[in-house]
Motif scaffolding. Structure first.
Motif, mmCIF file in Angstrom:
data_model
loop_
_atom_site.group_PDB
_atom_site.id
_atom_site.type_symbol
_atom_site.label_atom_id
_atom_site.label_comp_id
_atom_site.label_asym_id
_atom_site.label_seq_id
_atom_site.Cartn_x
_atom_site.Cartn_y
_atom_site.Cartn_z
ATOM 1 N N ALA A 84 0.883 -1.115 0.099
ATOM 2 C CA ALA A 84 0.082 0.082 0.128
ATOM 3 C C ALA A 84 0.846 1.231 0.294
ATOM 4 O O ALA A 84 0.601 2.034 -0.898
ATOM 5 N N LEU A 85 1.827 1.275 0.845
ATOM 6 C CA LEU A 85 2.866 2.139 1.009
ATOM 7 C C LEU A 85 3.715 2.541 -0.685
ATOM 8 O O LEU A 85 3.752 3.857 -0.906
ATOM 9 N N PHE A 86 4.077 1.394 -0.991
ATOM 10 C CA PHE A 86 4.771 1.484 -2.376
ATOM 11 C C PHE A 86 4.108 2.069 -3.393
ATOM 12 O O PHE A 86 4.427 3.054 -4.097
ATOM 13 N N TRP A 87 2.497 1.743 -3.495
ATOM 14 C CA TRP A 87 1.612 2.486 -4.692
ATOM 15 C C TRP A 87 1.395 3.851 -4.080
ATOM 16 O O TRP A 87 0.977 4.699 -4.903
ATOM 17 N N PHE A 88 1.359 4.324 -2.700
ATOM 18 C CA PHE A 88 1.059 5.487 -2.565
ATOM 19 C C PHE A 88 2.133 6.430 -2.830
ATOM 20 O O PHE A 88 1.760 7.526 -3.396
ATOM 21 N N VAL A 89 3.162 5.974 -2.520
ATOM 22 C CA VAL A 89 4.534 6.630 -3.189
ATOM 23 C C VAL A 89 4.742 7.010 -4.566
ATOM 24 O O VAL A 89 5.078 7.979 -5.127
ATOM 25 N N ARG A 90 4.333 5.768 -5.214
ATOM 26 C CA ARG A 90 4.408 5.516 -6.655
ATOM 27 C C ARG A 90 3.501 6.617 -7.292
ATOM 28 O O ARG A 90 3.587 7.351 -8.276
ATOM 29 N N GLY A 91 2.162 6.791 -6.689
ATOM 30 C CA GLY A 91 1.121 7.941 -7.193
ATOM 31 C C GLY A 91 1.429 9.109 -6.981
ATOM 32 O O GLY A 91 1.307 10.084 -7.704
ATOM 33 N N LEU A 92 2.238 9.624 -5.796
ATOM 34 C CA LEU A 92 2.719 10.772 -5.629
ATOM 35 C C LEU A 92 3.826 11.214 -6.576
ATOM 36 O O LEU A 92 3.822 12.253 -7.070
ATOM 37 N N TRP A 93 4.636 10.129 -7.025
ATOM 38 C CA TRP A 93 5.831 10.533 -7.873
ATOM 39 C C TRP A 93 5.235 10.698 -9.133
ATOM 40 O O TRP A 93 5.674 11.492 -9.921
ATOM 41 N N GLN A 94 4.002 9.875 -9.549
ATOM 42 C CA GLN A 94 3.565 10.225 -10.846
ATOM 43 C C GLN A 94 3.104 11.577 -10.769
ATOM 44 O O GLN A 94 3.093 12.313 -11.844
ATOM 45 N N LEU A 95 2.458 12.057 -9.902
ATOM 46 C CA LEU A 95 1.763 13.496 -9.685
ATOM 47 C C LEU A 95 3.036 14.714 -9.876
ATOM 48 O O LEU A 95 2.734 15.584 -10.386
ATOM 49 N N TYR A 97 6.626 13.970 -10.340
ATOM 50 C CA TYR A 97 7.706 13.711 -11.172
ATOM 51 C C TYR A 97 7.279 14.051 -12.815
ATOM 52 O O TYR A 97 7.839 14.564 -13.597
ATOM 53 N N PHE A 98 5.983 13.455 -12.976
ATOM 54 C CA PHE A 98 5.507 13.317 -14.524
ATOM 55 C C PHE A 98 4.484 14.507 -14.410
ATOM 56 O O PHE A 98 3.521 14.339 -15.524
ATOM 57 N N ARG A 99 4.654 15.697 -13.906
ATOM 58 C CA ARG A 99 3.755 16.588 -14.246
ATOM 59 C C ARG A 99 3.813 17.233 -15.716
ATOM 60 O O ARG A 99 4.519 17.384 -16.023
ATOM 61 N N LEU A 110 -1.230 11.938 -22.127
ATOM 62 C CA LEU A 110 -1.881 12.793 -20.928
ATOM 63 C C LEU A 110 -2.918 11.634 -20.567
ATOM 64 O O LEU A 110 -3.004 11.476 -19.209
ATOM 65 N N ALA A 111 -3.580 10.908 -21.208
ATOM 66 C CA ALA A 111 -4.697 9.977 -20.828
ATOM 67 C C ALA A 111 -3.872 8.814 -20.079
ATOM 68 O O ALA A 111 -4.745 8.391 -19.108
ATOM 69 N N LEU A 112 -2.895 8.240 -20.487
ATOM 70 C CA LEU A 112 -2.007 7.393 -19.749
ATOM 71 C C LEU A 112 -1.590 7.840 -18.252
ATOM 72 O O LEU A 112 -1.850 7.006 -17.371
ATOM 73 N N HIS A 113 -1.248 9.083 -18.384
ATOM 74 C CA HIS A 113 -0.649 9.841 -16.989
ATOM 75 C C HIS A 113 -2.268 9.569 -16.015
ATOM 76 O O HIS A 113 -2.007 9.254 -15.082
#
Length: 138
Positions: A84-95, A97-99, A110-113
């Motif tokens: 759960a923590l792994f995916w939480f951090v990965r989601g934050l990273w997506q928001l 780092y991949f702005r 953008l759709a994939l993002h």
């Protein structure tokens, strides 16, 4: 309900694992790796390849050891908390780092993002739900 959340997480983990099998071709890594140092290309490719078994492992654990991950054992709770923590951090990273506004040419992806953000939130929620449910039902 806890087991259903873990099973959903298993399906999503398997989906992520299969999706990673198409990165090399889908993102044009062959061309990218030709223009980078050999060591850098090999390190990036190795990290990516070795993530796939982790996703498959968590899919397997979710399907075969559903009850444990749903809170029946301390080890199951620990693994669910890690994932759960792994995916939480990965989601934050997506928001962060991949702005999209910061990456030229990212508009076509953008759709994939946004699909990835939803996927990461669902994965985090699937593995968090049993932990939170157990915590609040004490």
């Amino acid at each position: 309900m806890n087991e259903a959340a873990i099973l959903l997480g298993g399906v999503l983990s398997a989906t992520v694992g299969v999706g990673h099998c198409f990165f090399y071709r889908g993102f044009g890594w062959k061309e990218d790796f030709e223009s980078t140092r050999l060591l850098t290309a090999r390190v990036l490719y190795t990290i990516h390849i070795f993530l796939i078994p982790m996703f498959v492992l968590f899919a397997y654990l979710s399907f075969v050891h559903t009850e444990e991950l749903a809170g029946a054992t301390p080890l199951g709770r620990s693994l669910a908390a890690f994932y759960a923590l792994f995916w939480f951090v990965r989601g934050l990273w997506q928001l962060i780092y991949f702005r999209p506004s910061r990456i030229q040419g990212f508009e076509k992806m953008l759709a994939l993002h946004y699909i990835l953000i939803v996927l990461f939130v669902l994965l985090c929620a699937a593995y968090s739900f049993p932990l939170l449910s157990t915590f609040f039902n004490r």
